[in-house]
Design a protein around this motif. Structure first.
Motif, PDB file in Angstrom:
ATOM      1  N   CYS A  35      40.811  42.893  37.753  1.00 46.62           N
ATOM      2  CA  CYS A  35      40.222  43.787  36.759  1.00 46.62           C
ATOM      3  C   CYS A  35      40.773  43.502  35.285  1.00 46.62           C
ATOM      4  CB  CYS A  35      40.319  45.166  36.948  1.00 46.62           C
ATOM      5  SG  CYS A  35      39.134  45.905  38.420  1.00 46.62           S
ATOM      6  N   LEU A  36      42.082  43.415  35.049  1.00 44.03           N
ATOM      7  CA  LEU A  36      42.789  43.108  33.893  1.00 44.03           C
ATOM      8  C   LEU A  36      42.503  41.539  33.395  1.00 44.03           C
ATOM      9  CD1 LEU A  36      45.245  43.878  31.944  1.00 44.03           C
ATOM     10  CD2 LEU A  36      46.790  42.850  33.576  1.00 44.03           C
ATOM     11  N   GLY A  37      42.600  40.799  34.227  1.00 42.85           N
ATOM     12  CA  GLY A  37      41.954  39.425  34.018  1.00 42.85           C
ATOM     13  C   GLY A  37      40.554  39.154  33.701  1.00 42.85           C
ATOM     14  N   GLY A  38      39.827  39.832  34.347  1.00 43.55           N
ATOM     15  CA  GLY A  38      38.346  39.711  34.085  1.00 43.55           C
ATOM     16  C   GLY A  38      38.028  40.233  32.747  1.00 43.55           C
ATOM     17  N   LEU A  39      38.648  41.622  32.511  1.00 40.50           N
ATOM     18  CA  LEU A  39      38.355  42.412  31.248  1.00 40.50           C
ATOM     19  C   LEU A  39      38.899  41.571  30.189  1.00 40.50           C
ATOM     20  CD1 LEU A  39      38.134  45.823  32.762  1.00 40.50           C
ATOM     21  CD2 LEU A  39      36.150  44.387  32.118  1.00 40.50           C
TER      22      LEU A  39
END
Length: 163
Positions: free
Chosen positions: A67-71
């Protein structure tokens, strides 16, 4: 196919760094929360592990990394750019896993390199519990970087395509 070459490095660099950090974070969490060494009255040492908690911790950290990397990284990339970027790392992982399956133990001297595959091991471990095949689990785990494709855009806005 219009790929911006300046975005293709993002997923591999982030994924390798996150996988390394994931390795050390999970080892700290496991040793503090999931692994309990005890010594019996007869002096025999035993180790108890909580595998359910280990699985949930691994999934929570994996979800946080994705989630952190994707967002953060994928918000300005198209799904095609994310797929190409993650696909490059997937190919490297497949070659690594394939060579390990064909020539077991060749990378034993590269102990530090196991931290680069920590996130793959989380997915591979889950697959292993479901299907029971270590070879299939190892190969399916190599596709973990492709999960970032879910965070890519379908297309770029007009203002970004002209830049």
């Amino acid at each position: 196919m219009n790929l911006r070459k300046n975005t293709l490095w993002r997923i591999p660099v982030y994924y390798l760094a996150a996988s390394t950090v994931n390795f050390y974070v999970l080892m700290s969490l496991y040793s503090g929360l999931c692994i309990k060494p005890t010594v019996g009255a007869d002096g025999v040492a035993t180790v108890e592990t909580n595998e359910v908690l280990m699985t949930f911790l691994g999934l929570a950290v994996l979800a946080a990394v994705l989630c952190l990397g994707g967002l953060w990284l994928c918000r300005t990339m198209t799904k095609m750019e994310v797929a190409v970027s993650a696909g490059a790392l997937t190919v490297v992982y497949l070659l690594w896993a394939g060579s390990e399956l064909l020539f077991p133990g060749w990378d034993a001297a590269l102990g530090f390199a196991t931290s680069f595959m920590s996130l793959n091991a989380e997915v591979g471990g889950l697959v292993m519990r479901v299907i029971g095949s270590p070879v299939a689990a190892s190969l399916i785990g190599c596709f973990t970087p492709m999960l970032f494709v879910c965070f890519g855009r379908n297309h770029l806005p007009e203002s970004e395509t002209k830049a």
